[in-house]
Design an enzyme around this catalytic site. Structure first.
Site, PDB file in Angstrom:
ATOM      1  N   SER A  19      -0.270  63.587  10.283  1.00 46.40           N
ATOM      2  CA  SER A  19       0.056  64.851  10.958  1.00 46.40           C
ATOM      3  C   SER A  19       1.224  65.550  10.270  1.00 46.40           C
ATOM      4  O   SER A  19       1.300  66.780  10.272  1.00 46.40           O
ATOM      5  CB  SER A  19       0.353  64.625  12.446  1.00 46.40           C
ATOM      6  OG  SER A  19       1.583  63.972  12.623  1.00 46.40           O
ATOM      7  N   ASN A  20       2.130  64.787   9.666  1.00 49.87           N
ATOM      8  CA  ASN A  20       3.227  65.432   8.928  1.00 49.87           C
ATOM      9  C   ASN A  20       2.716  66.115   7.661  1.00 49.87           C
ATOM     10  O   ASN A  20       3.178  67.199   7.316  1.00 49.87           O
ATOM     11  CB  ASN A  20       4.332  64.426   8.593  1.00 49.87           C
ATOM     12  CG  ASN A  20       5.270  64.230   9.766  1.00 49.87           C
ATOM     13  OD1 ASN A  20       6.081  65.100  10.077  1.00 49.87           O
ATOM     14  ND2 ASN A  20       5.134  63.101  10.455  1.00 49.87           N
ATOM     15  N   ARG A  71       3.581  44.204   1.243  1.00 48.37           N
ATOM     16  CA  ARG A  71       4.363  44.405  -0.002  1.00 48.37           C
ATOM     17  C   ARG A  71       3.819  45.563  -0.806  1.00 48.37           C
ATOM     18  O   ARG A  71       2.630  45.885  -0.733  1.00 48.37           O
ATOM     19  CB  ARG A  71       4.290  43.137  -0.865  1.00 48.37           C
ATOM     20  CG  ARG A  71       5.464  42.199  -0.684  1.00 48.37           C
ATOM     21  CD  ARG A  71       5.397  41.083  -1.712  1.00 48.37           C
ATOM     22  NE  ARG A  71       5.435  41.593  -3.084  1.00 48.37           N
ATOM     23  CZ  ARG A  71       5.094  40.880  -4.164  1.00 48.37           C
ATOM     24  NH1 ARG A  71       4.668  39.651  -4.033  1.00 48.37           N
ATOM     25  NH2 ARG A  71       5.185  41.416  -5.361  1.00 48.37           N
ATOM     26  N   ASN A 115      11.746  60.941   2.802  1.00 47.30           N
ATOM     27  CA  ASN A 115      11.021  60.220   3.851  1.00 47.30           C
ATOM     28  C   ASN A 115      11.342  60.862   5.189  1.00 47.30           C
ATOM     29  O   ASN A 115      12.436  61.372   5.394  1.00 47.30           O
ATOM     30  CB  ASN A 115      11.460  58.757   3.884  1.00 47.30           C
ATOM     31  CG  ASN A 115      10.741  57.962   4.964  1.00 47.30           C
ATOM     32  OD1 ASN A 115       9.523  58.107   5.152  1.00 47.30           O
ATOM     33  ND2 ASN A 115      11.459  57.130   5.702  1.00 47.30           N
ATOM     34  N   HIS A 117      11.634  59.899   9.213  1.00 49.52           N
ATOM     35  CA  HIS A 117      11.733  58.718  10.077  1.00 49.52           C
ATOM     36  C   HIS A 117      11.948  59.172  11.514  1.00 49.52           C
ATOM     37  O   HIS A 117      12.762  60.058  11.767  1.00 49.52           O
ATOM     38  CB  HIS A 117      12.887  57.817   9.614  1.00 49.52           C
ATOM     39  CG  HIS A 117      12.973  56.556  10.408  1.00 49.52           C
ATOM     40  ND1 HIS A 117      12.103  55.498  10.196  1.00 49.52           N
ATOM     41  CD2 HIS A 117      13.765  56.209  11.442  1.00 49.52           C
ATOM     42  CE1 HIS A 117      12.386  54.541  11.068  1.00 49.52           C
ATOM     43  NE2 HIS A 117      13.387  54.951  11.831  1.00 49.52           N
ATOM     44  N   ASP A 153      15.027  52.830   5.207  1.00 46.79           N
ATOM     45  CA  ASP A 153      15.498  53.998   5.972  1.00 46.79           C
ATOM     46  C   ASP A 153      17.013  54.196   5.853  1.00 46.79           C
ATOM     47  O   ASP A 153      17.688  54.514   6.846  1.00 46.79           O
ATOM     48  CB  ASP A 153      15.088  53.861   7.462  1.00 46.79           C
ATOM     49  CG  ASP A 153      13.595  53.626   7.629  1.00 46.79           C
ATOM     50  OD1 ASP A 153      12.817  54.265   6.902  1.00 46.79           O
ATOM     51  OD2 ASP A 153      13.207  52.795   8.461  1.00 46.79           O
TER      52      ASP A 153
HETATM   53  C1  GAR Z   1       5.824  59.630  11.922  1.00 48.56           C
HETATM   54  O1  GAR Z   1       6.326  59.674  13.233  1.00 48.56           O
HETATM   55  C2  GAR Z   1       6.871  59.173  10.947  1.00 48.56           C
HETATM   56  O2  GAR Z   1       8.153  59.591  11.288  1.00 48.56           O
HETATM   57  C3  GAR Z   1       6.736  57.679  11.062  1.00 48.56           C
HETATM   58  O3  GAR Z   1       5.360  57.449  11.149  1.00 48.56           O
HETATM   59  C4  GAR Z   1       4.740  58.567  11.780  1.00 48.56           C
HETATM   60  C5  GAR Z   1       3.611  59.033  10.892  1.00 48.56           C
HETATM   61  O4  GAR Z   1       2.875  60.024  11.543  1.00 48.56           O
HETATM   62  N1  GAR Z   1       7.328  57.028   9.938  1.00 48.56           N
HETATM   63  C6  GAR Z   1       7.991  55.880  10.012  1.00 48.56           C
HETATM   64  O5  GAR Z   1       8.122  55.236  11.030  1.00 48.56           O
HETATM   65  C7  GAR Z   1       8.584  55.425   8.691  1.00 48.56           C
HETATM   66  N2  GAR Z   1       9.570  54.414   8.879  1.00 48.56           N
HETATM   67  P1  GAR Z   1       1.831  60.927  10.744  1.00 48.56           P
HETATM   68  O6  GAR Z   1       0.964  59.965   9.916  1.00 48.56           O
HETATM   69  O7  GAR Z   1       1.048  61.597  11.820  1.00 48.56           O
HETATM   70  O8  GAR Z   1       2.597  61.873   9.876  1.00 48.56           O
END
Ligand code: GAR
Length: 204
Positions: A19-20, A71, A115, A117, A153
């Protein structure tokens, strides 16, 4: 790799829904981000991010992690770096990418891997940060876009957005509220980083 001129070429790495990545694409389509996603890579062949990319006509490929579940082997990172480089990528966006990036990739894209988070770092690094926040009784959470370093992170923050944690929040409702902010924050952070690259290039 460009020094900040013209349309930004983005490479996106994700393991899940994407979604991002979609939010970045939407920002490109509505003209608020002068960029192009040139390559999408996933370590998970089933990830919806690959389907989204294909639907949008973007080259999308699976990363070969040599059978490892979590990994990200050096050889795979070197291969990914090569793919991103030959696609002309300027900035690499980790968007729900669940493996730790290390030297073979970091060294090819110094200060150019971002990234997102789902917490206000340094709070709640690692997996399912939204669940950690609810379990911890936090009153506030949010999201962070940061530069990637070799830690989990831990890289320098670029932008953050906060959301309240409501008394009746479940992990899912909090994550949904955080994601609304993420979708705004990631395009904003990319614009900011590109500006920075441009101003560094003009002073060097
Ligand atoms: C998001 O909320 C992102 O911040 C998180 O995974 C989700 C991915 O959503 N990332 C982490 O937790 C990384 N440590 P998406 O696939 O819908 O973009």
């Amino acid at each position: 790799m460009s020094t900040g001129k013209g349309t930004i070429k983005l490479g996106v790495l994700g393991s899940g829904s994407g979604s991002n990545m979609q939010a970045i694409l939407d920002a490109i389509e509505n003209g608020s981000l002068d960029a192009e996603i040139v390559l999408v890579l996933s370590d998970n062949p089933e990830a919806y991010i690959l389907e989204r990319a294909q639907k949008a006509g973007i080259r999308a490929e699976v990363i070969d992690c040599a059978g490892y579940k979590t990994r990200f082997p050096d050889a795979s990172q070197a291969a990914v770096a090569e793919q991103l480089k030959s696609a002309g990528v300027d900035i690499v966006c980790l968007a729900g990418f669940m493996r730790l990036v290390k030297a073979p990739l970091l060294e090819v894209f110094p200060q150019r891997i971002l990234n997102i988070h789902p917490s206000i770092l340094p709070a709640y690094p690692g997996l399912m940060a939204w669940k950690q926040a609810v379990q911890d009784g936090a009153r506030e959470s949010g999201c962070t876009v940061h530069y990637v370093d070799a830690g989990m992170d831990t890289g320098p923050t670029i932008l953050q957005a906060k959301v309240p944690v409501l008394v009746d929040d479940t992990a899912d409702t909090l994550h949904a509220r955080i994601q609304v902010e993420e979708h705004q924050l990631y395009p904003d952070a990319i614009r900011l980083v590109w500006k920075d690259i441009q101003s560094n290039a003009s002073t060097s």
